[in-house]
Motif scaffolding. Structure first.
Motif, short mmCIF file in Angstrom:
data_model
loop_
_atom_site.label_atom_id
_atom_site.label_comp_id
_atom_site.label_asym_id
_atom_site.label_seq_id
_atom_site.Cartn_x
_atom_site.Cartn_y
_atom_site.Cartn_z
N VAL A 42 0.83 -1.21 0.00
CA VAL A 42 0.00 0.00 0.00
C VAL A 42 0.86 1.26 0.00
CG1 VAL A 42 -2.03 -1.03 1.10
CG2 VAL A 42 -0.26 0.06 2.52
N ILE A 43 2.16 1.10 0.17
CA ILE A 43 3.05 2.26 0.14
C ILE A 43 3.96 2.16 -1.07
CG2 ILE A 43 2.94 2.72 2.61
CD1 ILE A 43 5.61 1.31 2.94
N ASP A 44 4.39 3.32 -1.54
CA ASP A 44 5.22 3.39 -2.74
C ASP A 44 6.69 3.17 -2.40
OD1 ASP A 44 3.05 3.98 -4.39
OD2 ASP A 44 3.21 6.12 -3.95
N ASP A 45 7.37 2.54 -3.32
CA ASP A 45 8.81 2.39 -3.23
C ASP A 45 9.45 3.71 -3.69
OD1 ASP A 45 11.27 1.13 -2.93
OD2 ASP A 45 11.25 0.30 -4.94
N LEU A 46 10.58 4.04 -3.13
CA LEU A 46 11.30 5.25 -3.53
C LEU A 46 12.68 4.87 -4.06
CD1 LEU A 46 10.68 7.73 -0.56
CD2 LEU A 46 9.55 7.69 -2.77
N THR A 47 13.22 5.72 -4.92
CA THR A 47 14.58 5.49 -5.40
C THR A 47 15.55 6.56 -4.92
OG1 THR A 47 14.06 6.63 -7.47
CG2 THR A 47 13.83 4.21 -7.43
N GLU A 48 15.03 7.63 -4.31
CA GLU A 48 15.91 8.63 -3.69
C GLU A 48 15.13 9.40 -2.63
OE1 GLU A 48 16.36 12.37 -6.42
OE2 GLU A 48 16.70 10.58 -7.64
N TRP A 49 15.88 10.01 -1.71
CA TRP A 49 15.32 10.75 -0.61
C TRP A 49 15.60 12.23 -0.75
CZ3 TRP A 49 11.91 8.74 2.50
CH2 TRP A 49 11.95 7.39 2.82
N GLY A 50 14.76 13.03 -0.10
CA GLY A 50 15.03 14.45 0.07
C GLY A 50 15.79 14.65 1.37
N ASP A 51 15.48 15.71 2.07
CA ASP A 51 16.14 15.99 3.34
C ASP A 51 15.50 15.19 4.47
OD1 ASP A 51 13.76 17.32 3.94
OD2 ASP A 51 14.63 19.31 3.79
N VAL A 52 16.01 15.36 5.67
CA VAL A 52 15.52 14.60 6.81
C VAL A 52 14.03 14.85 7.07
CG1 VAL A 52 16.21 16.26 8.60
CG2 VAL A 52 16.03 13.84 9.17
N GLU A 53 13.56 16.06 6.85
CA GLU A 53 12.14 16.34 7.04
C GLU A 53 11.29 15.53 6.06
OE1 GLU A 53 9.00 20.07 6.88
OE2 GLU A 53 11.10 20.49 7.33
N ASP A 54 11.73 15.44 4.80
CA ASP A 54 11.02 14.62 3.81
C ASP A 54 11.01 13.15 4.24
OD1 ASP A 54 10.55 16.82 2.17
OD2 ASP A 54 12.35 16.45 0.94
N MET A 55 12.15 12.68 4.74
CA MET A 55 12.25 11.29 5.19
C MET A 55 11.25 11.00 6.31
SD MET A 55 16.35 10.76 5.48
CE MET A 55 17.42 10.65 4.05
N LEU A 56 11.23 11.91 7.30
CA LEU A 56 10.35 11.69 8.45
C LEU A 56 8.88 11.77 8.05
CD1 LEU A 56 12.31 13.73 11.13
CD2 LEU A 56 12.14 11.23 10.94
N LYS A 57 8.53 12.71 7.20
CA LYS A 57 7.14 12.82 6.74
C LYS A 57 6.73 11.56 5.98
CE LYS A 57 6.74 17.85 6.48
NZ LYS A 57 6.64 19.02 5.59
N GLN A 58 7.61 11.07 5.11
CA GLN A 58 7.30 9.89 4.32
C GLN A 58 7.10 8.66 5.21
OE1 GLN A 58 7.18 9.64 0.70
NE2 GLN A 58 6.23 7.72 1.27
N LEU A 59 8.02 8.43 6.14
CA LEU A 59 7.89 7.26 7.01
C LEU A 59 6.70 7.39 7.96
CD1 LEU A 59 11.50 6.16 8.04
CD2 LEU A 59 9.98 5.16 6.33
#
Length: 164
Positions: free
Chosen positions: A99-116
């Motif tokens: 139900v969640i999308d796979d990613l191939t790259e990350w943004g900054d730590v805020e993007d990481m935390l929001k995504q997870l």
């Protein structure tokens, strides 16, 4: 896409859970497994790639979370087997059925935390739907397993979001 398991594919076993219900629960657990596997890899990816002032906090937090997810992957897979089905195989199967999308790259730590944060809640919501199906089938063990996972996922989401 969702996992499909036919009753004829299940091994015979003595249980009060009807064969058709076991097939449905094994399929739903296959989808929960797929989502959990993708979340595991995403969480570990954040652990490896986080930088900046929150590095220590997020690095340690995500390590505990991916270790918990690894244990839950095994529990979910073993429950599928206990219901008489085989577990789904292939990383592409897991990505497709998550139900969640796979990613191939990350943004900054805020993007990481929001995504997870969002991903943990999405998997919890998926499992919440499956708990209802398990309860209707009188599959109390699966319902309890998923209910416990929902609590762990919601707590993980809260802990991640608390760092934003």
């Amino acid at each position: 896409m969702t996992t499909t398991i036919k009753s004829a594919e299940l091994r015979e076993m003595k249980t009060d859970i009807k064969k058709a219900d076991r097939a449905e629960m094994a399929a739903k657990l296959g989808d929960a497994l797929a989502s959990t596997v993708v979340l595991y890899y995403k969480t570990q990816s954040v652990h490896w790639n986080v930088t900046g002032p929150l590095f220590g906090t997020v690095h340690q937090l995500t390590e505990g979370q991916y270790e918990d997810l690894a244990a839950s992957i095994d529990e979910i897979a073993e429950r599928i087997r206990a219901l008489g089905a085989k577990t789904p195989v292939g990383l592409s199967t897991y990505v497709k059925n998550s139900v969640i999308d796979d990613l191939t790259e990350w943004g900054d730590v805020e993007d990481m935390l929001k995504q997870l944060t969002s991903d943990n809640l999405a998997v919890a919501d998926q499992m919440r739907e499956f708990v209802k199906i398990a309860e209707e089938a009188d599959d109390v063990f699966t319902a309890d397993l998923l209910t416990a996972r929902i609590g762990a996922l919601e707590e993980a989401s809260w802990m991640l979001s608390a760092n934003l």
